[in-house]
Design a protein around this motif. Structure first.
Motif, PDB file in Angstrom:
ATOM      1  N   ARG A 165      -3.197   1.899  -9.791  1.00 38.09           N
ATOM      2  CA  ARG A 165      -2.918   3.651  -9.640  1.00 38.09           C
ATOM      3  C   ARG A 165      -2.014   3.247 -10.291  1.00 38.09           C
ATOM      4  N   SER A 174      -3.504  10.643   5.594  1.00 31.60           N
ATOM      5  CA  SER A 174      -3.800   9.313   5.279  1.00 31.60           C
ATOM      6  C   SER A 174      -4.798   8.903   6.053  1.00 31.60           C
ATOM      7  N   PRO A 227       1.247  -1.528  -0.379  1.00 26.43           N
ATOM      8  CA  PRO A 227       0.027  -0.125  -0.547  1.00 26.43           C
ATOM      9  C   PRO A 227       0.957   1.604  -0.061  1.00 26.43           C
ATOM     10  N   ASP A 228       1.754   1.018   0.700  1.00 26.95           N
ATOM     11  CA  ASP A 228       3.017   2.098   0.048  1.00 26.95           C
ATOM     12  C   ASP A 228       3.788   2.470  -0.802  1.00 26.95           C
ATOM     13  N   TYR A 237      -1.877   6.186   2.677  1.00 28.51           N
ATOM     14  CA  TYR A 237      -2.088   4.551   2.560  1.00 28.51           C
ATOM     15  C   TYR A 237      -2.865   4.155   4.269  1.00 28.51           C
ATOM     16  N   GLU A 267      -3.811  -1.649   4.504  1.00 30.74           N
ATOM     17  CA  GLU A 267      -3.609  -2.454   3.299  1.00 30.74           C
ATOM     18  C   GLU A 267      -4.463  -1.588   2.572  1.00 30.74           C
ATOM     19  N   THR A 268      -4.987  -0.396   2.115  1.00 31.54           N
ATOM     20  CA  THR A 268      -5.298   0.491   1.332  1.00 31.54           C
ATOM     21  C   THR A 268      -4.418   1.167   0.881  1.00 31.54           C
ATOM     22  N   SER A 269      -4.437   1.433   0.054  1.00 31.41           N
ATOM     23  CA  SER A 269      -3.253   2.492  -0.730  1.00 31.41           C
ATOM     24  C   SER A 269      -4.352   3.521  -1.687  1.00 31.41           C
ATOM     25  N   LEU A 270      -4.288   4.875  -1.203  1.00 30.76           N
ATOM     26  CA  LEU A 270      -4.975   5.953  -1.097  1.00 30.76           C
ATOM     27  C   LEU A 270      -5.114   6.664  -2.419  1.00 30.76           C
TER      28      LEU A 270
END
Length: 686
Positions: A514, A591, A70-71, A562, A565-568
């Motif tokens: 992404r 985040s 995620p990061d 992030y 486990e969620t990438s923003l």
């Protein structure tokens, strides 16, 4: 490369035009690499080059950075935005570096910091000579002969160079290499703690007698070793000295401050940026550059260097096997007037008691022998040679002051009270003018030393409790309690200038791959000055070109956004504050706040969709029930349940799926609709 024209890649899609070249700094940690990127930024600004600092995290021992983390940030590195890279990464091996180079960095020119691989330019600190300078100081100045050493991983080139210097220094001064004094390490704090445990518990070695100093090959291990010694009641530097390597920020604020080797990080950043720019322009450059480190002498090695207590020389700890603490050779009554008259046993006990009472309840935390040790150190300071026993007084005094500070007592008040009592107790033993002058000089030096230590420890508190830390905390509290997206973005834009950050851009991924992002916040001298918020663009562009200044180059710090486990997405901060940890902390706070706002936003959207679907279904049901055939069946139904059954069957046939009924509402709502339809049917039949 012509930066005025857009490039046409193989796929035929033109890239965005770039105002100027751009340099990337790929670092394992923004806060830990602050000096490096500040040095590089100075050169970038001088040459009108944009610079992006990318916080990519550690590569790890195996070099396995997964793109689906995620990061993850490495997928954002592209020749469409960047023209060259400075790599601040602790590559475990050349093979790992080349995997990364071929996967993420090629064809960009790269410059490694702290690694020197043939065929790739690199900038290194002179680890060998810098460690030699440290060891010569310990051996020549302090006379240490029993030097314990905490090493690094055998695959780490800087660690190997520093250990080679240790072996060479021992050989240079005819000190046998004792394997019992060599300890494994890995540059982690835990390794320093373990090293002390091994020395004392497993190998049964005695401080001062079996080892006089612990030489750690980096500051992290030195600082944790120092803390473990304090925890066990072993005084640093009074019983054992401790030194490190790197001069990390915490080193100057340790108790006592850590003697270490300062890494020339700022200069290394400057050299690396100059090398990278030369490579970008196709100009000649030096492939391997070695920059000397700087020995930073503080108090943990036994040196008491005090700008307030200085009387012409740095006071140094007395050494085992050195000259005795008594007066120099020559007849009694020589230049110093001979030693002071020894107080009688009764007078000594009375002085010790008065010293203990001078500190009141604080004396209880100092143990039983501190007052006698203080008295003996003052006597030695009067009778011994300059630069020798006088330092014993300062080291004993420092140990006392440290304990007072740790337990929250007033250093200046209690320290002065202690020294005034000591002076009064010793005055009757001074019979000659030269003795009195020597005693007064030692006393004045100690008084100034108290003020200096108090100032140092106050600086330590200010460092750990700086104003920006409190401001960050307040901003964080406001962010995590704001769940409306527009309000949250306004809050971020309004608060950051208070931290010395002139601008921020937040881009959120638009799809799981992404590849693209949507700009949701653009702030610099006002919110969304160019009206670009909402624009979707390729993620590897990092920022729309229009947001980069035409008048001067930009320096931006990129941190991933992030949550678990969620990438923003990512945030780009205009570099203002030189405190690198601010950007990392803000990244984590933003985040968490964004995740909360996004969840609320999704919930509201889902609720709106459900409400709209319910209204449509209810309208369809109402229309359905007004038809002649259905309304007749509803009127003929014998009871409520039969009405509901007729309604559901008709709706299922009309909509083609009985599951749609679940979106209509409660049983009571259905009956209400049915009743209205029945009434309408009755009205229509009349």
């Amino acid at each position: 490369m012509n930066h005025d024209e857009g490039q046409i890649p193989a796929n035929g899609v033109p890239t965005q035009r770039k105002k100027r070249p751009a340099l990337g700094v790929v670092t394992h940690q923004v806060s830990g690499a602050t000096a490096w990127w500040l040095g590089a930024a100075e050169v970038a600004r001088q040459h009108d080059v944009d610079m992006f600092i990318l916080n990519t995290g550690e590569v790890g021992a195996e070099g396995d950075v997964a793109d689906d983390r995620p990061d993850a940030v490495h997928h954002l590195i592209s020749p469409e935005r960047l023209d060259g890279l400075i790599l601040v990464q602790w590559w475990p091996t050349r093979e790992v570096f080349e995997v990364f180079y071929n996967r993420y960095y090629r064809p960009l020119p790269v410059v490694n910091l702290h690694r020197n691989y043939e065929g790739y330019p690199g900038v290194m600190v002179d680890n060998y000579q810098s460690m030699m300078a440290m060891l010569r100081h310990l051996i020549e100045v302090h006379g240490y002969r029993h030097l314990a050493y905490i090493g690094g991983l055998p695959t780490n080139p800087p660690a190997n160079a520093r250990y080679a210097a240790y072996e060479a220094a021992l050989a240079e001064y005819d000190i046998p290499l004792d394997e019992n004094l060599v300890l494994p390490g890995d540059f982690s704090p835990q390794a320093g703690t373990n090293a002390v445990r091994v020395l004392l518990d497993e190998r049964g070695l005695r401080p001062t007698l079996d080892f006089e100093v612990i030489v750690a090959s980096n500051d992290n291990m030195a600082l944790s070793a120092l803390e473990e010694l304090h925890r066990r009641g072993i005084r640093v530097p009074l019983d054992v000295a401790v030194v490190g390597f790197d001069d990390v920020e915490d080193s100057a604020y340790a108790m006592p401050p850590l003697t270490t080797v300062r890494m020339p990080n700022f200069e290394m950043g400057r050299v690396a940026a100059g090398t990278a720019l030369a490579a970008i322009k196709g100009q000649p450059f030096v492939e391997s550059t070695i920059v000397p480190g700087e020995l930073v002498v503080r108090q943990s090695c036994g040196c008491f260097v005090s700008p307030l207590a200085d009387v012409g020389e740095a006071a140094r700890m007395p050494q085992p096997g050195g000259p005795p603490d008594g007066p120099p050779g020559g007849p009694a009554g020589g230049p110093l007037g001979g030693p002071p008259a020894a107080p009688s046993p009764e007078a000594r006990l009375r002085a010790i008691d008065e010293l203990s009472q001078s500190l009141g309840p604080a004396a209880e935390i100092l143990g039983t022998n501190w007052a006698a040790e203080m008295l003996e150190a003052f006597e030695a300071a009067i009778s011994g040679p300059p630069g020798g026993p006088a330092s014993r007084l300062l080291s004993v005094l420092y140990a006392i002051l440290r304990q007072l500070h740790v337990n929250g007592y007033d250093l200046v008040g209690l320290g002065r009270r202690l020294l005034f009592t000591l002076r009064r107790c010793m005055q009757p033993t001074l019979t000659e003018m030269r003795q009195m002058r020597r005693a007064e000089g030692a006393w004045q030096q100690a008084m100034a030393f108290v003020a200096d230590v108090a100032h140092q420890m106050q600086s330590s508190q200010q460092y750990y409790g700086a104003a920006y830390v409190n401001q960050l905390r307040v901003i964080g509290e406001r962010l995590v309690t704001t769940f409306e997206m527009t309000e949250l973005l306004d809050l971020i834009a309004g608060e950051l200038p208070h931290l010395g950050i002139p601008g921020i851009y937040i881009a959120l991924y638009t799809e799981p791959m992404r590849q693209h992002v949507r700009l949701v916040l653009a702030y610099k001298e006002g919110r969304d000055p160019l009206g670009l918020e909402g624009q979707v663009y390729p993620a590897h562009h990092l920022l729309p070109e229009a947001l980069l200044s035409r008048d001067q180059s930009s320096v931006l710090v990129l941190v991933p956004l992030y949550f678990q486990e969620t990438s923003l997405g990512f945030a780009l901060f205009e570099a203002g504050s030189e405190q690198g940890e601010i950007y990392e902390t803000l990244g984590r706070q933003i985040s968490s706040a964004l995740m909360g706002a996004l969840l609320v936003q999704q919930q509201e959207e889902a609720q709106r969709d459900m409400d709209a679907a319910r209204r449509r279904a209810q309208a369809a049901l109402s229309d359905l029930l007004t038809t002649r055939s259905i309304s007749d069946r509803v009127r003929q139904a014998p009871d409520t349940e039969a009405i509901l059954r007729v309604t559901l069957e008709a709706l299922s046939q009309a909509l083609g799926a009985s599951s749609a009924v679940a979106r209509l509402g409660t049983r009571e709502q259905l009956l209400d609709v049915s009743a209205k339809a029945r009434a309408q049917g009755d009205t229509g039949s009349n």
